[in-house]
Design a protein around this motif. Structure first.
Motif, PDB file in Angstrom:
ATOM      1  N   PHE A 101       0.855  -1.189   0.000  1.00 25.46           N
ATOM      2  CA  PHE A 101       0.000   0.000   0.000  1.00 25.46           C
ATOM      3  C   PHE A 101       0.889   1.235   0.000  1.00 25.46           C
ATOM      4  O   PHE A 101       2.093   1.165   0.267  1.00 25.46           O
ATOM      5  CB  PHE A 101      -0.956   0.018   1.203  1.00 25.46           C
ATOM      6  N   SER A 102       0.286   2.378  -0.290  1.00 25.50           N
ATOM      7  CA  SER A 102       0.995   3.656  -0.255  1.00 25.50           C
ATOM      8  C   SER A 102       0.645   4.349   1.064  1.00 25.50           C
ATOM      9  O   SER A 102      -0.507   4.744   1.257  1.00 25.50           O
ATOM     10  CB  SER A 102       0.577   4.538  -1.444  1.00 25.50           C
ATOM     11  N   PRO A 103       1.603   4.483   1.987  1.00 24.35           N
ATOM     12  CA  PRO A 103       1.311   5.126   3.276  1.00 24.35           C
ATOM     13  C   PRO A 103       0.763   6.532   3.091  1.00 24.35           C
ATOM     14  O   PRO A 103       1.217   7.284   2.217  1.00 24.35           O
ATOM     15  CB  PRO A 103       2.681   5.152   3.967  1.00 24.35           C
ATOM     16  N   GLU A 104      -0.225   6.877   3.908  1.00 26.20           N
ATOM     17  CA  GLU A 104      -0.877   8.183   3.778  1.00 26.20           C
ATOM     18  C   GLU A 104      -0.252   9.247   4.677  1.00 26.20           C
ATOM     19  O   GLU A 104      -0.440  10.438   4.445  1.00 26.20           O
ATOM     20  CB  GLU A 104      -2.365   8.050   4.109  1.00 26.20           C
ATOM     21  N   LYS A 105       0.470   8.811   5.708  1.00 23.66           N
ATOM     22  CA  LYS A 105       1.093   9.754   6.632  1.00 23.66           C
ATOM     23  C   LYS A 105       2.317   9.085   7.255  1.00 23.66           C
ATOM     24  O   LYS A 105       2.452   7.852   7.201  1.00 23.66           O
ATOM     25  CB  LYS A 105       0.103  10.194   7.712  1.00 23.66           C
ATOM     26  N   PRO A 106       3.223   9.862   7.846  1.00 25.87           N
ATOM     27  CA  PRO A 106       4.432   9.274   8.429  1.00 25.87           C
ATOM     28  C   PRO A 106       4.119   8.335   9.593  1.00 25.87           C
ATOM     29  O   PRO A 106       3.073   8.439  10.241  1.00 25.87           O
ATOM     30  CB  PRO A 106       5.216  10.497   8.915  1.00 25.87           C
ATOM     31  N   SER A 107       5.036   7.415   9.853  1.00 28.05           N
ATOM     32  CA  SER A 107       4.915   6.524  10.999  1.00 28.05           C
ATOM     33  C   SER A 107       4.992   7.329  12.296  1.00 28.05           C
ATOM     34  O   SER A 107       5.652   8.371  12.356  1.00 28.05           O
ATOM     35  CB  SER A 107       6.048   5.493  10.966  1.00 28.05           C
ATOM     36  N   THR A 108       4.317   6.836  13.332  1.00 29.01           N
ATOM     37  CA  THR A 108       4.391   7.492  14.650  1.00 29.01           C
ATOM     38  C   THR A 108       5.281   6.708  15.608  1.00 29.01           C
ATOM     39  O   THR A 108       5.232   6.919  16.818  1.00 29.01           O
ATOM     40  CB  THR A 108       2.984   7.639  15.264  1.00 29.01           C
ATOM     41  N   PHE A 109       6.097   5.807  15.064  1.00 30.52           N
ATOM     42  CA  PHE A 109       7.002   4.996  15.890  1.00 30.52           C
ATOM     43  C   PHE A 109       8.230   5.835  16.236  1.00 30.52           C
ATOM     44  O   PHE A 109       9.302   5.682  15.664  1.00 30.52           O
ATOM     45  CB  PHE A 109       7.404   3.735  15.139  1.00 30.52           C
ATOM     46  N   ARG A 110       8.058   6.745  17.207  1.00 31.52           N
ATOM     47  CA  ARG A 110       9.083   7.743  17.496  1.00 31.52           C
ATOM     48  C   ARG A 110      10.193   7.245  18.414  1.00 31.52           C
ATOM     49  O   ARG A 110      11.144   7.980  18.683  1.00 31.52           O
ATOM     50  CB  ARG A 110       8.418   8.967  18.129  1.00 31.52           C
ATOM     51  N   VAL A 111      10.095   6.015  18.903  1.00 28.83           N
ATOM     52  CA  VAL A 111      11.128   5.514  19.805  1.00 28.83           C
ATOM     53  C   VAL A 111      12.099   4.573  19.113  1.00 28.83           C
ATOM     54  O   VAL A 111      13.044   4.094  19.729  1.00 28.83           O
ATOM     55  CB  VAL A 111      10.511   4.806  21.037  1.00 28.83           C
ATOM     56  N   ARG A 112      11.860   4.289  17.830  1.00 27.68           N
ATOM     57  CA  ARG A 112      12.813   3.512  17.043  1.00 27.68           C
ATOM     58  C   ARG A 112      12.978   4.171  15.683  1.00 27.68           C
ATOM     59  O   ARG A 112      12.005   4.588  15.073  1.00 27.68           O
ATOM     60  CB  ARG A 112      12.338   2.061  16.869  1.00 27.68           C
ATOM     61  N   LYS A 113      14.214   4.265  15.249  1.00 29.37           N
ATOM     62  CA  LYS A 113      14.504   4.947  13.987  1.00 29.37           C
ATOM     63  C   LYS A 113      14.077   4.084  12.811  1.00 29.37           C
ATOM     64  O   LYS A 113      14.428   2.914  12.727  1.00 29.37           O
ATOM     65  CB  LYS A 113      16.000   5.255  13.900  1.00 29.37           C
ATOM     66  N   GLN A 114      13.303   4.668  11.904  1.00 27.20           N
ATOM     67  CA  GLN A 114      12.876   4.002  10.694  1.00 27.20           C
ATOM     68  C   GLN A 114      13.739   4.488   9.529  1.00 27.20           C
ATOM     69  O   GLN A 114      14.269   5.609   9.561  1.00 27.20           O
ATOM     70  CB  GLN A 114      11.402   4.316  10.408  1.00 27.20           C
ATOM     71  N   PRO A 115      13.903   3.671   8.484  1.00 26.29           N
ATOM     72  CA  PRO A 115      14.712   4.090   7.336  1.00 26.29           C
ATOM     73  C   PRO A 115      14.183   5.363   6.670  1.00 26.29           C
ATOM     74  O   PRO A 115      14.941   6.135   6.107  1.00 26.29           O
ATOM     75  CB  PRO A 115      14.609   2.897   6.378  1.00 26.29           C
ATOM     76  N   ALA A 116      12.875   5.562   6.735  1.00 23.73           N
ATOM     77  CA  ALA A 116      12.251   6.759   6.158  1.00 23.73           C
ATOM     78  C   ALA A 116      10.967   7.032   6.922  1.00 23.73           C
ATOM     79  O   ALA A 116      10.421   6.150   7.595  1.00 23.73           O
ATOM     80  CB  ALA A 116      11.960   6.554   4.673  1.00 23.73           C
ATOM     81  N   ASP A 117      10.463   8.274   6.817  1.00 27.32           N
ATOM     82  CA  ASP A 117       9.271   8.670   7.574  1.00 27.32           C
ATOM     83  C   ASP A 117       8.058   7.796   7.269  1.00 27.32           C
ATOM     84  O   ASP A 117       7.209   7.580   8.120  1.00 27.32           O
ATOM     85  CB  ASP A 117       8.929  10.134   7.276  1.00 27.32           C
ATOM     86  N   TYR A 118       7.968   7.314   6.023  1.00 31.42           N
ATOM     87  CA  TYR A 118       6.786   6.566   5.611  1.00 31.42           C
ATOM     88  C   TYR A 118       6.984   5.050   5.674  1.00 31.42           C
ATOM     89  O   TYR A 118       6.219   4.298   5.088  1.00 31.42           O
ATOM     90  CB  TYR A 118       6.368   7.006   4.201  1.00 31.42           C
ATOM     91  N   CYS A 119       8.009   4.610   6.414  1.00 33.14           N
ATOM     92  CA  CYS A 119       8.197   3.178   6.672  1.00 33.14           C
ATOM     93  C   CYS A 119       7.428   2.831   7.950  1.00 33.14           C
ATOM     94  O   CYS A 119       7.762   3.332   9.028  1.00 33.14           O
ATOM     95  CB  CYS A 119       9.677   2.851   6.843  1.00 33.14           C
ATOM     96  N   TYR A 120       6.413   2.018   7.828  1.00 31.16           N
ATOM     97  CA  TYR A 120       5.534   1.719   8.951  1.00 31.16           C
ATOM     98  C   TYR A 120       6.063   0.574   9.806  1.00 31.16           C
ATOM     99  O   TYR A 120       6.739  -0.338   9.306  1.00 31.16           O
ATOM    100  CB  TYR A 120       4.138   1.342   8.445  1.00 31.16           C
ATOM    101  N   SER A 121       5.727   0.630  11.090  1.00 30.33           N
ATOM    102  CA  SER A 121       5.956  -0.515  11.967  1.00 30.33           C
ATOM    103  C   SER A 121       4.962  -1.608  11.586  1.00 30.33           C
ATOM    104  O   SER A 121       3.987  -1.362  10.866  1.00 30.33           O
ATOM    105  CB  SER A 121       5.751  -0.106  13.427  1.00 30.33           C
ATOM    106  N   THR A 122       5.185  -2.814  12.088  1.00 33.49           N
ATOM    107  CA  THR A 122       4.304  -3.937  11.757  1.00 33.49           C
ATOM    108  C   THR A 122       2.861  -3.654  12.147  1.00 33.49           C
ATOM    109  O   THR A 122       1.932  -3.901  11.372  1.00 33.49           O
ATOM    110  CB  THR A 122       4.799  -5.218  12.444  1.00 33.49           C
ATOM    111  N   ILE A 123       2.654  -3.110  13.330  1.00 36.90           N
ATOM    112  CA  ILE A 123       1.288  -2.898  13.799  1.00 36.90           C
ATOM    113  C   ILE A 123       0.585  -1.801  12.991  1.00 36.90           C
ATOM    114  O   ILE A 123      -0.614  -1.897  12.698  1.00 36.90           O
ATOM    115  CB  ILE A 123       1.271  -2.574  15.316  1.00 36.90           C
ATOM    116  N   GLU A 124       1.329  -0.777  12.575  1.00 28.59           N
ATOM    117  CA  GLU A 124       0.741   0.269  11.732  1.00 28.59           C
ATOM    118  C   GLU A 124       0.396  -0.288  10.348  1.00 28.59           C
ATOM    119  O   GLU A 124      -0.636   0.056   9.770  1.00 28.59           O
ATOM    120  CB  GLU A 124       1.728   1.431  11.589  1.00 28.59           C
TER     121      GLU A 124
END
Length: 234
Positions: free
Chosen positions: A151-174
């Motif tokens: 899917f195409s993420p609609e907004k950045p991930s809110t997983f602020r306690v672990r660094k993601q490769p990019a803002d729109y890389c979602y955690s598993t639960i998201e």
């Protein structure tokens, strides 16, 4: 995790046997388990399995009819192969790639056609870092044979306690939440009732607790450093 007391004796903090969090950080009371009419199979890397902040485990605890299977190479995993070979299921995997069908640009009718009539939609999700997920996919021959969706993420991930490769890389639960948002109606799940938002509610509780812990630790460390240097903390 162990903590030293003032008498230099080791004190072990009690952990919840379900969510693997310290008792003070247990998020189980916030879970409202629901059935999305989709069976999610969460393939969790062993390193991720040992993490306290494991959103794959958190997703599994929220979702009825879900599976949590630890491993690296699933080619010979009996449970995984049993699910794939189950004639009553239609198995696909949530994984981006050139051959992956983008749910975000599909109509509800097109989404419904993803699953043959009378079959149970079963979605495999890899839970690990992006590097380990690629390796798990590459080495697991049975997973590579599954149809892929993304899917195409609609907004950045809110997983602020672990660094993601990019803002729109979602955690598993998201990622699971957004997949239900897109596919739920086509599978008979009433997304308008917002039951699936409990995934994000529990996730937000965990993230806020971790941020509070980090802020508290920084304040304590700052005060300690200031005392050592003979300054008042700002």
């Amino acid at each position: 995790m162990e903590v030293k007391n003032y008498h230099d004796q080791t004190v072990y903090r009690e952990h919840c046997a379900v969510c693997i969090q310290p008792q003070k950080g247990c998020y189980c009371p916030h879970i409202q388990k629901f059935d999305p009419n989709i069976s999610f199979v969460i393939l969790i890397h062993p390193i991720e399995m040992r993490r306290r902040i494991a959103t794959g485990r958190m997703s599994h605890l929220c979702l009825e009819q879900s599976f949590l299977i630890s491993g690296k190479n699933y080619s010979d995993n009996e449970m995984v192969n049993g699910l794939i070979q189950d004639s009553g299921r239609h198995c696909i995997i949530l994984y981006p790639g050139v051959d992956s069908r983008n749910l975000s640009v599909m109509t509800q009718a097109q989404q419904a056609q993803l699953v043959p009539q009378g079959k149970k939609l079963t979605i495999f999700v890899i839970d690990g870092t992006w590097a380990t997920a690629k390796k798990m996919m590459r080495e697991s021959q049975n997973l590579k044979s599954l149809p892929q969706i993304c899917f195409s993420p609609e907004k950045p991930s809110t997983f602020r306690v672990r660094k993601q490769p990019a803002d729109y890389c979602y955690s598993t639960i998201e990622a699971i939440h957004h997949t239900i948002e897109l596919l739920g109606e086509s599978q008979g799940f009433a997304t308008a009732q917002r039951q699936h938002d409990n995934l994000l509610d529990v996730f937000d509780v965990m993230v806020e607790r971790q941020l509070d812990y980090l802020r508290s630790s920084e304040e304590k460390n700052g005060a300690f450093t200031s005392r050592r240097l003979g300054r008042r903390p700002a």
